[in-house]
Design a protein around this motif. Structure first.
Motif, PDB file in Angstrom:
ATOM      1  N   ASN A 202       0.802  -1.232   0.000  1.00  0.00           N
ATOM      2  CA  ASN A 202       0.000   0.000   0.000  1.00  0.00           C
ATOM      3  C   ASN A 202       0.832   1.277   0.000  1.00  0.00           C
ATOM      4  O   ASN A 202       0.291   2.365   0.195  1.00  0.00           O
ATOM      5  N   ALA A 203       2.128   1.162  -0.222  1.00  0.00           N
ATOM      6  CA  ALA A 203       2.993   2.339  -0.304  1.00  0.00           C
ATOM      7  C   ALA A 203       3.183   2.726  -1.769  1.00  0.00           C
ATOM      8  O   ALA A 203       3.064   1.887  -2.663  1.00  0.00           O
ATOM      9  N   PRO A 204       3.480   4.003  -2.058  1.00  0.00           N
ATOM     10  CA  PRO A 204       3.746   4.396  -3.441  1.00  0.00           C
ATOM     11  C   PRO A 204       5.065   3.827  -3.940  1.00  0.00           C
ATOM     12  O   PRO A 204       5.926   3.409  -3.154  1.00  0.00           O
ATOM     13  N   LEU A 205       5.238   3.811  -5.248  1.00  0.00           N
ATOM     14  CA  LEU A 205       6.463   3.280  -5.836  1.00  0.00           C
ATOM     15  C   LEU A 205       7.683   4.123  -5.507  1.00  0.00           C
ATOM     16  O   LEU A 205       8.803   3.623  -5.477  1.00  0.00           O
ATOM     17  N   LEU A 206       7.485   5.427  -5.303  1.00  0.00           N
ATOM     18  CA  LEU A 206       8.561   6.346  -4.960  1.00  0.00           C
ATOM     19  C   LEU A 206       8.123   7.204  -3.787  1.00  0.00           C
ATOM     20  O   LEU A 206       6.917   7.379  -3.562  1.00  0.00           O
ATOM     21  N   PRO A 207       9.065   7.766  -3.059  1.00  0.00           N
ATOM     22  CA  PRO A 207       8.696   8.661  -1.967  1.00  0.00           C
ATOM     23  C   PRO A 207       7.864   9.834  -2.478  1.00  0.00           C
ATOM     24  O   PRO A 207       8.044  10.298  -3.612  1.00  0.00           O
ATOM     25  N   PRO A 208       6.952  10.348  -1.674  1.00  0.00           N
ATOM     26  CA  PRO A 208       6.113  11.474  -2.106  1.00  0.00           C
ATOM     27  C   PRO A 208       6.961  12.661  -2.576  1.00  0.00           C
ATOM     28  O   PRO A 208       7.939  13.038  -1.932  1.00  0.00           O
ATOM     29  N   GLY A 209       6.579  13.214  -3.709  1.00  0.00           N
ATOM     30  CA  GLY A 209       7.258  14.393  -4.229  1.00  0.00           C
ATOM     31  C   GLY A 209       8.551  14.129  -4.961  1.00  0.00           C
ATOM     32  O   GLY A 209       9.245  15.076  -5.336  1.00  0.00           O
ATOM     33  N   VAL A 210       8.911  12.872  -5.179  1.00  0.00           N
ATOM     34  CA  VAL A 210      10.166  12.548  -5.856  1.00  0.00           C
ATOM     35  C   VAL A 210       9.872  11.820  -7.161  1.00  0.00           C
ATOM     36  O   VAL A 210       9.116  10.849  -7.186  1.00  0.00           O
ATOM     37  N   GLY A 211      10.455  12.312  -8.257  1.00  0.00           N
ATOM     38  CA  GLY A 211      10.415  11.625  -9.540  1.00  0.00           C
ATOM     39  C   GLY A 211      11.823  11.230  -9.938  1.00  0.00           C
ATOM     40  O   GLY A 211      12.803  11.595  -9.281  1.00  0.00           O
ATOM     41  N   LEU A 212      11.948  10.482 -11.027  1.00  0.00           N
ATOM     42  CA  LEU A 212      13.249  10.044 -11.509  1.00  0.00           C
ATOM     43  C   LEU A 212      13.396  10.381 -12.987  1.00  0.00           C
ATOM     44  O   LEU A 212      12.489  10.129 -13.781  1.00  0.00           O
ATOM     45  N   ASN A 213      14.539  10.952 -13.332  1.00  0.00           N
ATOM     46  CA  ASN A 213      14.858  11.288 -14.709  1.00  0.00           C
ATOM     47  C   ASN A 213      15.842  10.254 -15.236  1.00  0.00           C
ATOM     48  O   ASN A 213      16.987  10.186 -14.796  1.00  0.00           O
ATOM     49  N   LEU A 214      15.375   9.389 -16.170  1.00  0.00           N
ATOM     50  CA  LEU A 214      16.205   8.323 -16.728  1.00  0.00           C
ATOM     51  C   LEU A 214      16.670   8.710 -18.122  1.00  0.00           C
ATOM     52  O   LEU A 214      15.869   9.120 -18.971  1.00  0.00           O
ATOM     53  N   ASN A 215      17.978   8.565 -18.365  1.00  0.00           N
ATOM     54  CA  ASN A 215      18.542   8.801 -19.686  1.00  0.00           C
ATOM     55  C   ASN A 215      19.368   7.599 -20.121  1.00  0.00           C
ATOM     56  O   ASN A 215      20.163   7.062 -19.342  1.00  0.00           O
ATOM     57  N   PHE A 216      19.156   7.195 -21.372  1.00  0.00           N
ATOM     58  CA  PHE A 216      19.833   6.020 -21.929  1.00  0.00           C
ATOM     59  C   PHE A 216      20.805   6.430 -23.032  1.00  0.00           C
ATOM     60  O   PHE A 216      20.434   7.195 -23.937  1.00  0.00           O
ATOM     61  N   PRO A 217      22.029   5.882 -23.023  1.00  0.00           N
ATOM     62  CA  PRO A 217      22.835   5.918 -24.246  1.00  0.00           C
ATOM     63  C   PRO A 217      22.187   4.981 -25.267  1.00  0.00           C
ATOM     64  O   PRO A 217      21.161   4.355 -24.983  1.00  0.00           O
ATOM     65  N   ARG A 218      22.785   4.855 -26.436  1.00  0.00           N
ATOM     66  CA  ARG A 218      22.307   3.839 -27.369  1.00  0.00           C
ATOM     67  C   ARG A 218      22.323   2.486 -26.687  1.00  0.00           C
ATOM     68  O   ARG A 218      23.279   2.144 -25.971  1.00  0.00           O
TER      69      ARG A 218
END
Length: 324
Positions: A202-218
């Protein structure tokens, strides 16, 4: 502490995340490249195959570089993808009014239909399409969003908007020349699986107010994965140019905004996402809805948990070390 608990279970997760069946989540996808882009469709197919309930709310057409733009108090039109393979896809259009500046209609008042923006599509998505979303994923974008460029990115700003609305969110960007959208989609789905495996009931996937910026090389050049901060450094920056021909031959001799190479990173940029991406690493940077990393304690608390989750989720993209 919620952040420190983010992967106290990660010791076992590292070996299991790829094999664990995904728990069914309600996932909203959006982007700034348009509702029918191959990157978005690949991620939709993979997440759907993992058993998630996935809906899409995206701009009708490309909106790269519009940042957090919104057309206020304008009528919107919602459409559905006419491809029967994607019945869960919605797109947004709106109207633009003003005075024409083109020679053919100069001075005339015009009212035209235009695509909705990424932020508009994201808002529609979490308020109408999937109001009980467990996760929003914006992207995968065509081209990386790093450092100060995040302030201009529709991909990043859509995710930042939904983070501020209280929904765990990922902004995902692939290399401009990524040859395999399915590979990126599988990696993102693996990361979602890893996040789901470590969260408490019943907890969110991430802490409240936090997002994640994912960047991929090729995807065929990935060396590893790093937990980073957004920072300010990237290998290029914006600049006004008197000749855009260096970027597009058709614009030779025409002025406008183009790009310039940036100086080498300073010692203070050592953990910036742009530095590590340039070296071939997938980067994951926490943010709070604005283009900055959360407090240092947030990053430190996330470090052990995300390191394990990232290693597990992206193991299939990182070449194995040669046997000694």
């Amino acid at each position: 502490m919620r952040l420190r608990a983010l992967l106290l279970t990660s010791a076992c997760l590292a070996g299991l995340a790829l094999a664990l069946p995904a728990q069914a989540l309600n996932i909203l996808l959006t982007n700034d490249d348009g509702y029918a882009h191959p990157n978005l469709r690949a991620l939709l197919r993979v997440l759907r195959a993992d058993g998630h309930t996935v809906k899409v709310s995206a701009p009708w057409a490309d909106q790269s570089g519009v940042a957090g733009a919104v057309y206020f108090l304008r009528e919107t039109t919602v459409g559905r993808d006419d491809d029967p393979a994607y019945p869960e896809v919605y797109y947004l259009k709106t109207t633009q009014s003003g005075v024409c500046a083109s020679p053919a209609c100069r001075g005339q008042s015009i009212d035209i239909e235009v695509t909705g923006t990424p932020v508009m599509a994201a808002l529609y998505g979490i308020e109408r399409v999937l109001p009980q979303a467990d996760l929003v994923i914006s992207g995968p974008n065509v081209g990386n969003n790093l450092g100060e460029i995040n302030t201009l990115s529709g991909t990043f700003n859509a995710a930042a908007t939904t983070v501020r609305r209280g929904v765990p969110s990922l902004a995902v960007s692939a290399d401009l020349q990524e040859p395999n959208p399915e590979a990126i989609a599988r990696a993102v789905a693996g990361f979602v699986r890893a996040l789901e495996a470590q969260r408490k009931a019943n907890a969110p996937l991430l802490p409240p107010g936090v997002g994640l910026n994912l960047n991929f090389p090729r995807s065929d050049r990935i060396k590893g994965v790093k937990l980073t901060r957004i920072g300010s450094w990237l290998s290029f920056g914006l600049a006004y140019s008197d000749d855009l021909g260096n970027f597009k031959p058709a614009l030779a001799g025409k002025p406008g905004v183009g790009f310039r190479y940036a100086p080498a990173p300073a010692p203070s940029d050592v953990d910036s996402e742009g530095v590590w991406l340039q070296q071939g690493y997938v980067t994951v940077s926490p943010f709070t809805g604005l283009p900055a990393t959360p407090t240092p304690t947030v990053g430190a608390a996330l470090q052990p948990s995300l390191d394990a989750a990232l290693t597990a989720a992206f193991a299939n993209l990182v070449p194995a070390a040669p046997a000694k």
